[in-house]
Design a protein around this motif. Sequence first.
Motif, PDB file in Angstrom:
ATOM      1  N   SER A  64       0.842  -1.195   0.000  1.00 63.47           N
ATOM      2  CA  SER A  64       0.000   0.000   0.000  1.00 63.47           C
ATOM      3  C   SER A  64       0.881   1.250   0.000  1.00 63.47           C
ATOM      4  O   SER A  64       2.104   1.175   0.175  1.00 63.47           O
ATOM      5  N   GLY A 123       1.063   3.661   2.229  1.00 61.56           N
ATOM      6  CA  GLY A 123       1.703   3.863   3.523  1.00 61.56           C
ATOM      7  C   GLY A 123       2.867   2.923   3.744  1.00 61.56           C
ATOM      8  O   GLY A 123       3.906   3.316   4.294  1.00 61.56           O
ATOM      9  N   GLN A 124       2.731   1.668   3.303  1.00 64.67           N
ATOM     10  CA  GLN A 124       3.826   0.711   3.440  1.00 64.67           C
ATOM     11  C   GLN A 124       5.005   1.100   2.548  1.00 64.67           C
ATOM     12  O   GLN A 124       6.161   0.981   2.951  1.00 64.67           O
ATOM     13  N   LEU A 145      -1.007  10.335   0.779  1.00 64.14           N
ATOM     14  CA  LEU A 145      -1.578   9.276   1.601  1.00 64.14           C
ATOM     15  C   LEU A 145      -2.894   9.717   2.223  1.00 64.14           C
ATOM     16  O   LEU A 145      -3.171  10.909   2.347  1.00 64.14           O
ATOM     17  N   SER A 205      -5.529   8.796   7.861  1.00 63.45           N
ATOM     18  CA  SER A 205      -5.101   7.893   8.928  1.00 63.45           C
ATOM     19  C   SER A 205      -3.664   7.425   8.711  1.00 63.45           C
ATOM     20  O   SER A 205      -2.878   7.324   9.656  1.00 63.45           O
ATOM     21  N   THR A 206      -3.292   7.171   7.444  1.00 66.16           N
ATOM     22  CA  THR A 206      -1.921   6.756   7.135  1.00 66.16           C
ATOM     23  C   THR A 206      -0.953   7.915   7.337  1.00 66.16           C
ATOM     24  O   THR A 206       0.185   7.713   7.787  1.00 66.16           O
ATOM     25  N   GLN A 237       0.036   8.003  10.928  1.00 60.95           N
ATOM     26  CA  GLN A 237       0.959   6.914  11.260  1.00 60.95           C
ATOM     27  C   GLN A 237       2.381   7.258  10.823  1.00 60.95           C
ATOM     28  O   GLN A 237       3.344   7.046  11.578  1.00 60.95           O
TER      29      GLN A 237
END
Length: 339
Positions: free
Chosen positions: A156, A158-159, A185, A188-189, A192
């Motif tokens: 994804s 974020g990853q 992004l 929520s990401t 993080q």
Amino acid sequence: MSDALLTIKDLHVRYGGRSLLGLKTKGFDAVKGANLTIRTGETLGLVGESGSGKSSIANTLLGLVPASDGRMEFDGTDLAALPSGYPPALRRKIQAVFQDPYSSLNPSMTVEQIITEPLKLHTDMSAAERRAKAAQLLELVKLPATHLPRYPSEFSGGQRQRIAIAAALALQPKLIVLDEPVSALDVSTQNQIINLLYERRDALGMSYLLIAHDLALVHHISDRIAVMYLGHIVEEGPADRVYHAPAHPYTKALLEAVPLLDPARQRARRAARRAAPAADLPRSAEAGCPYRHRCPVAMQRCHHEAPPALPVSGGGTAQCFLVDTPPVGDHSAQEAALT
């Protein structure tokens, strides 16, 4: 804070001026006399609208764009005086994380290859040592080592950004340039990734130059904030002071653009913004305040005289004639404003 890691003095960045055939063309000044300081272990947030010159400062700092004038003193070296391409010993001290995690990672390389590439270029580690380091770095960004043989397309957004951060951390740089690292992004990401960056900075003692257009997000992680408009640093200072008590009209306008939780107030704000006349924003060098065409409190002198960087009560400076300066004789306030 400890001594300055990076000091930018009167930096100018100009694009154009000559065509491919050597003919003179109209140049474009993207950065006009910027002054910034980043201390060891500090995060400086650089905010402003698209086209304000933020990324030009980042690209010049990374050696991707030459400086037209000025100095960039980094860890004892003037980067602006170096020819294109930094030497390896300097390159490993400055790393970057860019905006789009979908295009910043090589799709033909595995996660292990992406993270270990800087280690292969700048260290004498063995293949086994590099692999172990890559696994450790993935754990630092809260991804399992089992991801090492996989490709960026399997992750994804974020990853992928976590993988980019792991690669930037590989050489333990002194400074990481974060150019809009979370704008691509979801919300929520974003949170993080920002929290991850905050944790890694404190754990590893490095410095960040965080470039973004979201002042609320920048305030969350930055120690100091600099606000940029049409190539000028119009305000800078401690993050809490700039966010809660902005001194420059442009900074206030950026804060007013932060979405409100009250739908009625948000609709009223949008309506007022649409009703305001559009301003003609000159990009060429002109006398006067760069923000005068949009400023709601512009005076006659603002059209003919450029305000200097004046000290602000609470710390920092702002380029505005209406700045609330520290009281005369208040040496502690004046010293705080200039640090």
